[in-house]
Design a protein around this motif. Structure first.
Motif, PDB file in Angstrom:
ATOM      1  N   UNK A   1       1.005  -1.066   0.091  1.00 41.29           N
ATOM      2  CA  UNK A   1       0.000  -0.411   0.015  1.00 41.29           C
ATOM      3  C   UNK A   1       0.985   1.003  -0.674  1.00 41.29           C
TER       4      UNK A   1
ATOM      5  N   UNK B   1       1.267   4.380  -3.073  1.00 40.04           N
ATOM      6  CA  UNK B   1       0.592   5.993  -2.364  1.00 40.04           C
ATOM      7  C   UNK B   1       1.787   6.542  -3.086  1.00 40.04           C
TER       8      UNK B   1
ATOM      9  N   UNK C   1       0.522   6.536  -7.227  1.00 45.01           N
ATOM     10  CA  UNK C   1      -0.162   8.115  -7.245  1.00 45.01           C
ATOM     11  C   UNK C   1       0.576   9.407  -7.101  1.00 45.01           C
TER      12      UNK C   1
ATOM     13  N   UNK D   1       1.792  12.633  -6.819  1.00 44.34           N
ATOM     14  CA  UNK D   1       2.633  13.515  -8.091  1.00 44.34           C
ATOM     15  C   UNK D   1       3.701  14.207  -7.843  1.00 44.34           C
TER      16      UNK D   1
ATOM     17  N   UNK E   1      -2.333   1.965   9.185  1.00 46.43           N
ATOM     18  CA  UNK E   1      -1.944   2.960   7.744  1.00 46.43           C
ATOM     19  C   UNK E   1      -2.280   3.013   6.400  1.00 46.43           C
ATOM     20  N   UNK E   2      -3.199   1.720   6.189  1.00 48.21           N
ATOM     21  CA  UNK E   2      -4.352   2.072   5.179  1.00 48.21           C
ATOM     22  C   UNK E   2      -5.192   2.862   5.148  1.00 48.21           C
TER      23      UNK E   2
ATOM     24  N   UNK F   1      -3.630   6.339   4.333  1.00 48.66           N
ATOM     25  CA  UNK F   1      -2.474   7.035   3.534  1.00 48.66           C
ATOM     26  C   UNK F   1      -3.743   8.002   2.298  1.00 48.66           C
TER      27      UNK F   1
ATOM     28  N   UNK G   1      -3.551  11.549   3.292  1.00 51.40           N
ATOM     29  CA  UNK G   1      -2.406  11.719   3.323  1.00 51.40           C
ATOM     30  C   UNK G   1      -2.212  12.974   1.857  1.00 51.40           C
ATOM     31  N   UNK G   2      -2.544  11.156   0.964  1.00 53.28           N
ATOM     32  CA  UNK G   2      -3.099  11.600  -0.422  1.00 53.28           C
ATOM     33  C   UNK G   2      -3.186  12.796  -0.501  1.00 53.28           C
TER      34      UNK G   2
ATOM     35  N   UNK H   1      -1.641  16.406   0.636  1.00 54.85           N
ATOM     36  CA  UNK H   1       0.126  16.401  -0.168  1.00 54.85           C
ATOM     37  C   UNK H   1      -0.559  16.179  -1.782  1.00 54.85           C
ATOM     38  N   UNK H   2      -1.216  15.593  -2.378  1.00 59.31           N
ATOM     39  CA  UNK H   2      -1.000  15.870  -3.911  1.00 59.31           C
ATOM     40  C   UNK H   2      -2.481  17.399  -4.154  1.00 59.31           C
TER      41      UNK H   2
ATOM     42  N   UNK I   1      -0.436  19.020 -13.265  1.00 60.34           N
ATOM     43  CA  UNK I   1       0.924  18.371 -13.270  1.00 60.34           C
ATOM     44  C   UNK I   1       1.190  17.177 -12.328  1.00 60.34           C
ATOM     45  N   UNK I   2      -0.023  16.630 -12.262  1.00 64.72           N
ATOM     46  CA  UNK I   2      -0.027  15.405 -11.552  1.00 64.72           C
ATOM     47  C   UNK I   2      -1.164  15.617 -10.308  1.00 64.72           C
TER      48      UNK I   2
ATOM     49  N   UNK J   1      -8.269  10.189  -9.271  1.00 65.66           N
ATOM     50  CA  UNK J   1      -7.538   9.354  -8.532  1.00 65.66           C
ATOM     51  C   UNK J   1      -7.517   8.698  -6.945  1.00 65.66           C
TER      52      UNK J   1
ATOM     53  N   UNK K   1      -8.994   5.226  -6.897  1.00 65.48           N
ATOM     54  CA  UNK K   1      -8.504   4.150  -7.562  1.00 65.48           C
ATOM     55  C   UNK K   1      -7.268   4.138  -6.826  1.00 65.48           C
ATOM     56  N   UNK K   2      -7.314   5.042  -5.641  1.00 66.74           N
ATOM     57  CA  UNK K   2      -5.741   4.730  -4.837  1.00 66.74           C
ATOM     58  C   UNK K   2      -6.652   3.716  -3.895  1.00 66.74           C
TER      59      UNK K   2
ATOM     60  N   UNK L   1      -7.378  -0.162  -4.635  1.00 64.05           N
ATOM     61  CA  UNK L   1      -6.483  -0.779  -4.505  1.00 64.05           C
ATOM     62  C   UNK L   1      -6.043  -0.872  -2.933  1.00 64.05           C
ATOM     63  N   UNK L   2      -6.255   0.043  -2.253  1.00 61.30           N
ATOM     64  CA  UNK L   2      -5.959  -0.390  -1.344  1.00 61.30           C
ATOM     65  C   UNK L   2      -6.825  -1.384  -0.848  1.00 61.30           C
TER      66      UNK L   2
ATOM     67  N   UNK M   1      -5.729  -5.173  -1.239  1.00 65.34           N
ATOM     68  CA  UNK M   1      -4.510  -5.700  -0.397  1.00 65.34           C
ATOM     69  C   UNK M   1      -5.356  -5.201   0.800  1.00 65.34           C
TER      70      UNK M   1
END
Lengths: 404, 404, 404
Positions: A392, A396, A399, A401, C167-168, C171, C174-175, C178-179, C186-187, C193, C196-197, C200-201, C204
């Protein structure tokens, strides 16, 4: 493998001799595999120097693969040398040269000003060792043995030292976040302050590492005999020797020769790798942090993967843990300070400010590894748990940037 | 020291009797040293009252030094009193008066509206006790004894209570960060809400502390006999008495008299200290948080330093841990609530919102101390690790600008 | 209760038989109480359908209370069924249906697009189980027994899995933080996103849960016999049977029938509850997060409260821990992924981005529960500590404004 040899009574849960032979057989099977990868070395040289074959992505990938067997040979030579020179110096040897491949790659990246890749490879090595390597070791060993035990005190000292490292890596980022709220005139953030803070912290870490070596190699080495938290090149070498069926380790002369040759080639291929990383990144659409955290970290640690996992499958969990935790420790408390010092020599000082996701990843990894190693025993589901966290975190970083 | 007396068989790893005499000798050597510092008390009075000698920096430094022996005498008196009154009341005594010096300093600062210094001295005391004091204890003891053991259950209860305290200290800051994103009209942050939140939390902490006392002094006191997590003034007093060669503890009347006298002088010198802190800060270029976290916290805890370290060197690690962890607990769950209640009496309520670096420092300290104390054994490298964390936190607070 | 029966020598610290009879008596006293609450079911139906009685607050409160006995009957039926079908399938049964009531409530909320309430009930269930339920269990058991022991390995695997879950859950937040600093071009952050993140998590986590079941139900089930970390419906059922004085568990046919009937009524009342929650919230002035974290989580877990606390009072601490930790694990690694998958089926995908206070609350809870469960023993003050953390988290959520 048709006749059963008497059981090795070293461990009650050790599988019968025929399974051991299977391990030897598979290990011998692995050995030619790693050497086969050496063919990528000349391929890398060709790609780099023949005009018209100028493809950064291909050169990057080929160089990455070429590093793996070379780092493997550096490791072999270090182990044989350690076996010749005895446990004490052997431990010191591994404690300083255990991450030589990554150090070389990072120094080249530093000289090209790729600070972001260098820092990302630091965090990537730390979390790669304690999540991916240790996870695979616990899983591989746990599938063979119901439960594996290891020395709690040694694991505990390592885990706590990793916590210290994680705190140290966290503070420069906290400093930036907090200090930039304040105008410079009133004492707010400046690059110079960030640099001085980083330098002061790195000196403390380096001093702590020296004292940790004193603890594990001198004053409390009995705890680590056979359980060297720096990886115990001596023990690992002895184990490999048993597995490979060789009676004698290489002579000092042969070991040093091979070590120097392998190091030279690692340096050469690293130069290619670092020269091509920016081009490859853009073509593959990967961020600097992802390349550092996942790619460079795995490649740089690839040779150690096989050692730690092999040790786990031979029920030498102390060695396995020592390799994984010891390597992370070495990166955080020895390699990172060395790189900061080197950056001053290169004329463009590097600070210890990491991106927030990197800090979170290191803290999370250290937290979960401390939980898992504090009870002195491991099983296969703990390996799965470590690998899940690595997965995971990888998701992160995929994804995220590019940091700005 | 020329004849060897029969070994004390209390502990296998206890050094022979002549080493014990050396400890006694060095402890006696220390004792006159602390008393010698008493000369700074009249110096402080002179600096404060003689016109023309108006130097805040000098007064601040002299007052800081003067507090140390006075706090030491308060501690002695408490210990002798505890020995006279028995373990139960002795424990209660230390549980409430163990941090009397810091409480007095903080009350004076509170009355002058120096909320920032008060809060910083709270966090500084917590991290100072569990990193600096415990670190020095582990190091000093670990240099003498290869390995020292302590009761895991008692250490575990303390470490978990500290985690509860750290969470409690974190939440008001989280509340501010999150709630200020929302307009006040829609329920966003107001000072009144921050205050009420802080008050509610502090009441829960105070109640938890009372129940923790019930646990360690009444229902499960067997766990703590000789292992009093509040510092066990009784045991410490007994140890000091042995070391100092006195047969009898002081009479109740003498103890109370000395305690009151010392307290009066601590109050006097604290008034000087707090009155001079702002001036000294500006002259020395130190921030409010740095002064609170490093300076005030070390001074206020200085007397306890010698106790905890002495106990570790006499292989009474339970007492050492009890003093260090117990003191931190008392600050967080007893002194902090008391100060918040007192702030209401003073007419300007103080909330529990700490700066982000303070919160990070407390969380980091609690995390690493929980790791280190969970296995029931200690060695010198763990002392080094605790001191390293304290060092890098100190470096961070040195570089941080004044909070805005 | 007038004649003393011979002591059950199963555990040295088990209280004499007359105290056991008192437990039986009080449990019998509890049983009619829970059933008495069933009267709220028809009251809820009336409030919902009779025109003119349209009061969302009343309907919400009545529905909440009505769920409690219904969830209790679902639990009984599952336990009897598990006893009939044996430990293996029984464990699997509880592992998947143990949180059926909460799953049903959450699915209804999801279908109405109340993503915030759903996520808040996820975090509320996690922290409610490991702080409130476990705290009450440790306290109730610790008041009766000085010290209670439980299997450290099983507790450790659960606590580590909870850390992975924490933790999962951290995240995606956090994403986002930050993003969103980076322009989309620029992403930077986009809802797609984030989705999708999250997906995916969640895949898992789901895979990890399946492997964890394999570990505890197949490969290492010896560790969990009597100590089923999924709650061990088999053992709990056997314990209840003993307490209630029944000789035989219900027939499979009776169990299935009762299970289906109870489930149907839970579905019905959940529909009322979710339909009324928005109206009730506004009238009572509670935020969406508070309702999810405190109210929905307690109601959904109410039936499990009595089981876990009862087991602790009967000195079956392994079962108690298994219920509490196992339920939290199931919410995080099974129910949350199921809800994300279901949200895709409903046509409006839900991501895993929680509010910052929720993330902090889960991290704090997991941290303190790992400390408390790592030593394999419990006492009453640890129960108090867990309840204190729950109290201050509840205070925080009470003061927090609606998330924006």
């Amino acid at each position: 493998m048709s006749t059963l040899s008497p059981n090795d009574s070293n461990s009650e849960s050790e599988p019968p001799a025929d399974a051991e032979d299977k391990t030897t057989a598979s290990h011998s099977w692995l050995k030619p595999s790693l050497d086969w990868l050496l063919v990528f070395v000349p391929i890398a040289i060709v790609l780099r120097f023949v005009p018209g074959l100028d493809n950064p992505t291909a050169l990057f990938i080929v160089s990455c693969i070429a590093i793996i067997p070379l780092a493997g040979w550096m490791g072999h030579a270090t182990e044989h040398l350690a076996e010749r020179l005895g446990q004490g110096i052997g431990g010191l040897l591994n404690a300083t040269f255990g991450n030589a491949a990554e150090l070389i790659i990072a120094l080249f990246a530093l000289s090209k000003g790729l600070d972001g890749v260098v820092k990302a490879s630091i965090t990537g090595s730390i979390i790669g060792n304690i999540l991916l390597v240790l996870g695979l070791s616990f899983l591989a060993g746990g599938v063979k043995f119901r439960e594996q035990k290891f020395n709690r005190t040694a694991a505990s000292v390592s885990a706590t030292a990793l916590t210290l490292a994680a705190i140290a890596l966290l503070l420069p980022t906290i400093f930036h976040l907090v200090a930039e709220q304040v105008p410079v005139a009133q004492g707010g953030w400046t690059p110079a302050k960030e640099q001085n803070l980083s330098l002061a912290i790195v000196i403390v870490l380096f001093a702590t590492y020296a004292l940790t070596l004193l603890f594990s190699l001198v004053t409390h080495k009995e705890l680590f005999v056979g359980h060297q938290e720096q990886g115990n090149a001596f023990e690992v070498g002895a184990e490999r020797t048993k597995a490979e069926g060789h009676g004698e380790p290489w002579s000092v002369k042969k070991s040093v020769l091979i070590l120097l040759t392998a190091t030279a080639f690692v340096a050469l291929v690293s130069e290619f790798l670092v020269g091509a990383v920016e081009g490859a990144r853009e073509t593959l659409g990967l961020t600097e942090v992802f390349v550092g955290v996942i790619v460079v970290a795995i490649i740089g640690n690839a040779a150690e993967h096989s050692s730690a996992i092999l040790m786990a499958m031979r029920n030498k969990m102390d060695l396995s843990l020592g390799i994984a935790l010891g390597s992370s420790l070495q990166i955080a408390l020895f390699v990172a300070p060395l790189l900061v010092f080197a950056s001053y020599l290169f004329g463009s000082p590097m600070n210890l400010e990491f991106t927030i996701p990197e800090v979170v990843a290191v803290l999370a990894s250290v937290f979960i590894v401390q939980q898992i190693s504090s009870d002195g025993e491991s099983n296969w589901i703990e390996g799965v748990q470590l690998l899940s966290v690595y997965a995971i975190l990888g998701i992160l970083f995929y994804f995220l940037p590019e940091a700005h």
